[in-house]
Structures are given as C-alpha cells and as structure tokens.
Design a protein around this motif. Structure first.
Motif, mmCIF file in Angstrom:
data_model
loop_
_atom_site.group_PDB
_atom_site.id
_atom_site.type_symbol
_atom_site.label_atom_id
_atom_site.label_comp_id
_atom_site.label_asym_id
_atom_site.label_seq_id
_atom_site.Cartn_x
_atom_site.Cartn_y
_atom_site.Cartn_z
ATOM 1 N N LEU A 20 7.695 23.511 -17.821
ATOM 2 C CA LEU A 20 8.324 25.053 -17.209
ATOM 3 C C LEU A 20 7.945 25.162 -16.086
ATOM 4 N N ALA A 23 10.304 22.508 -14.345
ATOM 5 C CA ALA A 23 11.792 22.973 -14.496
ATOM 6 C C ALA A 23 12.495 24.089 -13.735
ATOM 7 N N VAL A 29 15.389 21.665 -17.644
ATOM 8 C CA VAL A 29 14.394 21.274 -18.616
ATOM 9 C C VAL A 29 14.453 19.913 -19.192
ATOM 10 N N CYS A 33 11.258 17.473 -19.234
ATOM 11 C CA CYS A 33 10.664 16.840 -20.483
ATOM 12 C C CYS A 33 10.746 15.247 -20.207
ATOM 13 N N ARG A 48 10.711 18.932 -25.687
ATOM 14 C CA ARG A 48 11.977 19.952 -25.312
ATOM 15 C C ARG A 48 11.961 20.717 -26.528
ATOM 16 N N VAL A 51 8.948 23.299 -25.721
ATOM 17 C CA VAL A 51 9.571 24.059 -24.784
ATOM 18 C C VAL A 51 10.517 25.204 -25.530
#
Length: 103
Positions: A20, A23, A29, A33, A48, A51
C-alpha cells in the motif's frame, strides 16, 4: 477444516503495508505486489488478494469484510444445524402420529 496458513499474520500485515505504501507512490497495486512479492518470496497473486481484502476491511473498497464473512459462515452453519434438527423432529412427529393412529 481450513488449510494451515503458510505465512504468519505479521508477515502478511507487513507485506500489505509495504504494498500500500509503494502503490501510493507508484500508482499501481499490481506492480507493487510484484515487487514486494519478489522481495519477500510471496506469490504476487496471493499478495494482491491480501491487499484487496485489507482494502475491503478498511472500507476503501466495496465487498464483504472478513468479520462479515466469518459471521455469515457461522450463521450458515447454524442454519444447517437447525434444518437437520427440524427434519429429525418432522420424522419423529410422523412416526408418533402413525403410532397413535394404529391404536
């Protein structure tokens, strides 16, 4: 019974935080990842999913939260148990009604 977890909760939480954080600056994202997954030895698709669930739990993404999913599972289990009990009671009721009709 659920499969044992491969990664401890601490590793999972740390990986999600890292993704996070990255990202936000990277804007992707998926890319975060891949990068964090390689560094920590975690499959990017697994990361992923973590998240995504963390975003749902925090309210920043629509979906079923972890707490809601656990509550739904518990209610479905209880519902199945009650259905079985009702079926047993229905069968017993029919049996005793037939016994009373014979006499």
């Amino acid at each position: 019974m659920a499969a044992p977890r491969k990664y401890p909760d601490e590793v999972r939480d740390r990986a999600v935080r890292l993704v996070l954080d990255i990202a936000e600056s990277a804007g992707s994202v998926s890319g975060a990842c891949r990068r964090i997954g390689e560094e920590l030895g975690i499959n990017p698709d697994t990361l992923r999913g973590w998240v995504k669930q963390a975003q749902v739990d925090s309210g920043s993404r629509p979906g079923t939260t972890t707490a809601d999913a656990a509550r739904i599972r518990q209610l479905e289990k209880e519902n199945a148990e009650l259905r079985r009990a009702n079926a047993i009671l229905r069968t017993a009721s029919a049996f005793f009604a037939a016994e009373l009709d014979r006499h």
